[in-house]
Design a protein around this motif. Structure first.
Motif, PDB file in Angstrom:
ATOM      1  N   GLU A 172      -5.465   7.362   6.523  1.00 49.20           N
ATOM      2  CA  GLU A 172      -6.367   6.271   6.395  1.00 49.20           C
ATOM      3  C   GLU A 172      -5.620   4.844   6.487  1.00 49.20           C
ATOM      4  N   HIS A 173      -4.604   4.583   5.854  1.00 50.11           N
ATOM      5  CA  HIS A 173      -3.869   3.309   5.700  1.00 50.11           C
ATOM      6  C   HIS A 173      -3.409   2.914   7.281  1.00 50.11           C
ATOM      7  N   GLU A 174      -3.212   3.922   8.066  1.00 47.22           N
ATOM      8  CA  GLU A 174      -2.316   3.560   9.520  1.00 47.22           C
ATOM      9  C   GLU A 174      -3.757   3.031  10.296  1.00 47.22           C
ATOM     10  N   LEU A 175      -4.860   4.181  10.188  1.00 42.47           N
ATOM     11  CA  LEU A 175      -6.159   3.876  10.672  1.00 42.47           C
ATOM     12  C   LEU A 175      -6.788   2.331  10.383  1.00 42.47           C
ATOM     13  N   ALA A 176      -6.525   1.898   9.370  1.00 40.63           N
ATOM     14  CA  ALA A 176      -7.047   0.730   8.835  1.00 40.63           C
ATOM     15  C   ALA A 176      -6.096  -0.367   9.214  1.00 40.63           C
ATOM     16  N   MET A 177      -4.931  -0.164   9.574  1.00 37.45           N
ATOM     17  CA  MET A 177      -3.986  -1.215  10.095  1.00 37.45           C
ATOM     18  C   MET A 177      -4.307  -1.210  11.813  1.00 37.45           C
ATOM     19  N   ARG A 178      -4.430  -0.242  12.335  1.00 34.50           N
ATOM     20  CA  ARG A 178      -4.961  -0.483  13.750  1.00 34.50           C
ATOM     21  C   ARG A 178      -6.196  -1.099  14.035  1.00 34.50           C
ATOM     22  N   GLU A 179      -6.859  -0.855  12.938  1.00 31.33           N
ATOM     23  CA  GLU A 179      -8.447  -1.619  13.195  1.00 31.33           C
ATOM     24  C   GLU A 179      -8.090  -3.155  12.999  1.00 31.33           C
ATOM     25  N   VAL A 180      -7.062  -3.508  11.978  1.00 32.75           N
ATOM     26  CA  VAL A 180      -6.735  -4.778  12.094  1.00 32.75           C
ATOM     27  C   VAL A 180      -6.043  -5.658  13.142  1.00 32.75           C
ATOM     28  N   LEU A 181      -5.230  -4.628  13.801  1.00 26.23           N
ATOM     29  CA  LEU A 181      -4.678  -5.134  14.968  1.00 26.23           C
ATOM     30  C   LEU A 181      -5.781  -5.284  16.124  1.00 26.23           C
ATOM     31  N   ARG A 182      -6.404  -4.480  16.148  1.00 28.91           N
ATOM     32  CA  ARG A 182      -7.743  -4.404  17.288  1.00 28.91           C
ATOM     33  C   ARG A 182      -8.292  -5.938  17.371  1.00 28.91           C
ATOM     34  N   ARG A 183      -8.433  -6.104  15.891  1.00 29.23           N
ATOM     35  CA  ARG A 183      -9.409  -7.303  15.831  1.00 29.23           C
ATOM     36  C   ARG A 183      -8.591  -8.798  15.706  1.00 29.23           C
ATOM     37  N   GLU A 184      -7.213  -8.824  15.249  1.00 33.06           N
ATOM     38  CA  GLU A 184      -6.311  -9.835  15.134  1.00 33.06           C
ATOM     39  C   GLU A 184      -5.537 -10.104  16.564  1.00 33.06           C
ATOM     40  N   HIS A 185      -5.412  -8.908  17.200  1.00 32.08           N
ATOM     41  CA  HIS A 185      -4.200  -9.040  18.148  1.00 32.08           C
ATOM     42  C   HIS A 185      -4.852  -7.956  19.370  1.00 32.08           C
ATOM     43  N   PRO A 186      -6.044  -8.281  19.846  1.00 30.82           N
ATOM     44  CA  PRO A 186      -6.628  -7.182  20.854  1.00 30.82           C
ATOM     45  C   PRO A 186      -5.712  -6.855  22.046  1.00 30.82           C
ATOM     46  N   GLU A 187      -4.775  -7.934  22.351  1.00 29.89           N
ATOM     47  CA  GLU A 187      -3.997  -7.346  23.839  1.00 29.89           C
ATOM     48  C   GLU A 187      -2.945  -6.383  23.309  1.00 29.89           C
ATOM     49  N   ALA A 188      -2.653  -5.877  21.912  1.00 30.69           N
ATOM     50  CA  ALA A 188      -1.495  -5.150  21.661  1.00 30.69           C
ATOM     51  C   ALA A 188      -1.648  -3.563  22.027  1.00 30.69           C
ATOM     52  N   VAL A 189      -0.572  -3.174  22.523  1.00 32.37           N
ATOM     53  CA  VAL A 189      -0.610  -1.726  22.797  1.00 32.37           C
ATOM     54  C   VAL A 189      -0.155  -1.161  21.543  1.00 32.37           C
ATOM     55  N   VAL A 190      -0.943  -0.254  20.730  1.00 30.24           N
ATOM     56  CA  VAL A 190      -0.530   0.397  19.481  1.00 30.24           C
ATOM     57  C   VAL A 190      -0.265   1.896  19.528  1.00 30.24           C
ATOM     58  N   SER A 191       0.769   2.275  19.016  1.00 31.85           N
ATOM     59  CA  SER A 191       0.634   3.647  18.835  1.00 31.85           C
ATOM     60  C   SER A 191       1.001   3.910  16.972  1.00 31.85           C
ATOM     61  N   ILE A 192       0.346   4.800  16.557  1.00 32.49           N
ATOM     62  CA  ILE A 192       0.464   5.118  15.175  1.00 32.49           C
ATOM     63  C   ILE A 192       0.947   6.494  14.823  1.00 32.49           C
ATOM     64  N   SER A 193       1.987   6.762  13.815  1.00 30.26           N
ATOM     65  CA  SER A 193       2.673   7.834  13.702  1.00 30.26           C
ATOM     66  C   SER A 193       1.546   9.264  13.416  1.00 30.26           C
ATOM     67  N   SER A 194       0.725   8.959  12.535  1.00 29.70           N
ATOM     68  CA  SER A 194      -0.227  10.077  12.348  1.00 29.70           C
ATOM     69  C   SER A 194      -0.802  10.576  13.621  1.00 29.70           C
ATOM     70  N   PHE A 203      -4.381  -0.231   0.374  1.00 25.94           N
ATOM     71  CA  PHE A 203      -3.895  -0.760   1.517  1.00 25.94           C
ATOM     72  C   PHE A 203      -4.099  -2.398   1.352  1.00 25.94           C
ATOM     73  N   SER A 204      -3.147  -3.334   1.654  1.00 24.46           N
ATOM     74  CA  SER A 204      -3.263  -4.623   1.700  1.00 24.46           C
ATOM     75  C   SER A 204      -3.850  -5.156   3.139  1.00 24.46           C
ATOM     76  N   GLY A 253       0.815  -1.236  -0.098  1.00 27.01           N
ATOM     77  CA  GLY A 253       0.227  -0.138   0.028  1.00 27.01           C
ATOM     78  C   GLY A 253       1.010   1.268   0.081  1.00 27.01           C
ATOM     79  N   ARG A 254       0.282   2.303  -0.812  1.00 21.37           N
ATOM     80  CA  ARG A 254       1.223   3.379  -0.785  1.00 21.37           C
ATOM     81  C   ARG A 254       0.489   4.795  -0.974  1.00 21.37           C
ATOM     82  N   LEU A 255       0.883   5.704  -0.351  1.00 23.69           N
ATOM     83  CA  LEU A 255       0.599   7.010  -0.488  1.00 23.69           C
ATOM     84  C   LEU A 255       1.613   7.930  -1.068  1.00 23.69           C
TER      85      LEU A 255
END
Length: 703
Positions: A178-200, A146-147, A134-136
């Motif tokens: 948009e791509h970072e928010l999509a990645m965070r949603e995938v992490l919440r669904r697949e790895h709910p215990e993860a603490v996540v920070s996104i650069s945006s 976004f893949s 995925g690329r902006l």
């Protein structure tokens, strides 16, 4: 107690590596009270609550009288300084998996060439980096979608390996999240215990390496800071009988933020305590009439230094804590591992080293008698007689014999006598601090001979005379209750929130309506945050700045951008300020060269919610009929002190600082003691007590 009789007490509490410092102000009477309590590293919240209980007890008040608590914490700072970062995961754009390894392709200053430099370990090893297709582009437009498939694979990779702290930084996410928010949603669904920070959300600014590092540092400290702040908030509410008390945490930018919000942006606290100290020092130095000041905040684990010009600490976004660059707005503080608890040790080559490892508060130095096994800077001071055989006015007795035994053992390994070894430890510590002071002054083009040094913190003033000598400074200023200055600084701090957006454009073709839109958007975010903090719209203040450069330059210069209408005159004024500041920093500018174009890079808005600051009170002068002791003013006793191993121990007057009055003066050798700190005045130095109770120390030749 009814609300009508409730007192209004605001508390500042700074948790350091060794002691927790507490300052309270009665908002009705203006009375300021200070105290200290030992820090509790195993659970810093214990020391925090103990400090609150102790200060309220001293004031004859209760939890019902608290109106607000502001807190400076070293939880994030110490975690990064000591390199104790747990295993992290990093997700980035396909093709950029070695972003952290490449970094800035530069060898740090101080190394002649790369032959001598060993590349430090990365904050995330290469095998813990995953990429997503995925690329902006630079405008935020999507070049490749976004893949979801790659994102799910990355989330499961970290879940299966038990990596629960993850940073996400995609290329050009500052322009489109948009791509970072999509990645965070995938992490919440697949790895709910993860603490996540996104650069945006952490740093909406270009330069992917700095943005990635800042995001990863945010992720690294998020679990610790969140647990700590949540724990304290709950215990504070319990302490006040369930009545919610506004609880603020100091940020690196010189402002505070509510505890509820700080858990979402923990990186903003990485220089929490040092920033408060710099602000307190700025206020006191300005009141005392000193406009060029270096600050030196010495604690148990580290020493923090900064520059104050005309009452304002200098700010930077090029800061770092330990080995980790953090590109958030912060007071320009350099931190070195040279605190009272720093351990003295012998290197494999047989040379004496001091720090960066610290004995902290538990077990602490040998003289604490809590099981410490290695000599520290504090042990050297107590053996040489420069500090008394107790701390906090006698509350904590020190085991001088244990300190001496440890130093004798260390001296034996080095083939030195005890006094030479002990003074050598302090000399190395002084030069470590001096080098840090040079970084924020001489390397910024400042002539330190014009600067006064403001020393504070529990150990900050112990080497004041030596630092004045080494750096050839104008002198030193030691405020009253220097051990509590950071906590006092917390009571002087406004609520501040910083917002940034990269917006690259040539000055001669800038779209001012677009600039106005970005500034309005950032201002709206600041207004929403201040409203959430309880400030009415009439109280909101906004400060605009912009980062500009000459076209082709790699780095920018930040200049004020006034709050007036965004028109041609406004843009030209910003450009003129850029030319002026560039000349000030580098000695030249291109304002008269039409071939050198100015480029706008970042737009910034800071939202400020002002608070009422405590008033400093002048110290009374000594009345003629008032006795000043048998020797020097406020002299209590005499004890042998070693300032120079060749001269040995000399009988030195010991002064009790609360007995000093404005206008008192004396010369070294002398020791000035008070509840939370000690000031050794070396031979050849003179001291004057000014109107505000500060000790103004100068070399006698320049008195």
């Amino acid at each position: 107690m009814t609300d009508g009789h409730r007192r209004r007490i605001r508390v500042g509490i700074d948790t350091g590596g060794t002691f927790t410092d507490v300052v309270a102000v009665d908002e009705d009477s203006g009375e300021v009270v200070t105290t200290k309590t030992p820090s509790t590293p195993s659970n810093p919240a214990d020391g925090f609550i103990s400090g609150i209980e102790k200060i309220l007890g001293v004031m004859g008040a209760s939890g019902h009288d608290l109106t607000a608590v502001s807190h400076g914490t070293t939880v994030a700072t110490n975690k990064l300084l000591e390199g104790k970062v747990e295993r992290l995961g990093f997700i980035t754009t396909e093709g950029y998996e070695f972003m952290l390894e490449i970094a800035r392709q530069a060898v740090p200053d101080g190394y002649g060439n790369s032959y001598f430099w060993v590349k430090p370990p990365r904050i995330v090893p290469a095998d813990a980096v995953r990429t997503v297709r995925g690329r902006l582009d630079v405008t935020g437009a999507e070049v490749r979608p976004f893949s979801e498939e790659d994102a799910v694979a990355a989330a499961r990779f970290f879940r299966d390996r038990g990596i629960t702290t993850i940073g996400v930084c995609f290329l050009h996410a500052y322009a489109n999240d948009e791509h970072e928010l999509a990645m965070r949603e995938v992490l919440r669904r697949e790895h709910p215990e993860a603490v996540v920070s996104i650069s945006s959300e952490v740093l909406r600014e270009y330069r992917e390496y700095e943005r990635a590092m800042t995001t990863l540092v945010d992720a690294a400290v998020k679990p610790n800071v969140s647990r700590y702040v949540t724990n304290i908030h709950e215990r504070l509410d319990g302490f006040t009988g369930g009545r919610p008390v506004p609880f603020y945490v100091m940020k690196s930018n010189g402002g505070v933020l509510s505890a509820d919000e700080v858990v979402h942006q923990p990186i903003t606290t990485v220089l929490s305590g040092p920033a408060a100290g710099a602000l307190g020092a700025a206020l006191i130095a300005e009141k005392a009439g000193f406009h060029k000041v270096l600050t030196c905040d010495g604690g148990g684990t580290s020493t923090d230094v900064s520059v104050v010009l005309d009452g304002e600490p200098t700010l930077t976004t090029e800061g770092s804590v330990g080995a980790y660059p953090s590109k958030i707005p912060m007071i320009d503080v350099v931190t070195v591992g040279a605190g009272g608890g720093s351990i003295a040790w012998v290197s494999p080559e047989g040379t004496l080293k001091v720090g960066p490892h610290s004995a902290g508060a538990d077990p602490g130095p040998l003289c604490y008698g809590r099981g410490g096994t290695e000599p520290t800077i504090t042990d050297a001071h107590v053996v040489l007689g420069r500090i008394p055989p107790h701390l906090l006015g006698g509350e904590i007795p020190l085991d001088v014999d244990a300190a001496r035994a440890g130093l004798v053992d260390l001296a034996g390994k080095l083939g030195l006598d005890l006094e030479t070894c002990a003074t050598g430890i302090l000399e190395i510590s002084a030069w470590n601090q001096a080098n840090a002071l040079r970084q924020v002054s001489v390397k910024r083009g400042l002539d330190v001979r014009d600067f006064m040094l403001t020393t504070f913190g529990g150990s900050g003033s112990l080497l004041a005379c030596r630092l004045v000598d080494v750096l050839d400074l104008a002198g030193a200023v030691v405020p009253q209750n220097p051990g509590n200055l950071s906590a006092f600084g917390l009571l002087t701090v406004d609520v501040r929130n910083d917002y940034v957006q990269t917006h690259v454009a040539r000055h001669d073709g800038i779209d001012l309506s677009s600039v106005a839109g970005v500034l309005d958007s950032l201002t709206a975010k600041g207004a929403a945050a201040l409203t959430a903090e309880g400030f009415t719209p009439e109280q909101h203040e906004f400060v605009r700045t912009a980062d500009l450069r000459y076209f082709g330059q790699a780095y920018e210069v930040r200049v004020p951008a006034g709050n007036g209408p965004v028109d041609d005159a406004w843009a030209q004024e910003v450009a003129t300020r850029f030319h002026d500041e560039h000349r000030q920093l580098y000695g030249y500018d291109f304002r008269d060269d039409p071939t050198q174009h100015v480029e706008w890079v970042n737009l910034r808005v800071t939202g400020v919610g002002p608070i009422t600051r405590p008033e400093l009170r002048p110290l009374a002068a000594r009345e003629e009929s008032q006795p000043s002791g048998d020797g020097l003013p406020a002299q209590r006793s005499v004890r042998p002190v070693c300032f120079d191993p060749e001269a040995g121990y000399v009988d030195t007057p010991v002064l009790w600082r609360p007995d000093l009055r404005a206008g008192d003066s004396f010369s070294g050798p002398a020791i000035v003691e008070e509840f939370g700190s000690t000031v050794p005045v070396h031979p050849g130095f003179a001291v004057r007590v000014d109107t505000w109770g500060n000790l103004v120390i100068t070399q006698e030749a320049t008195r």
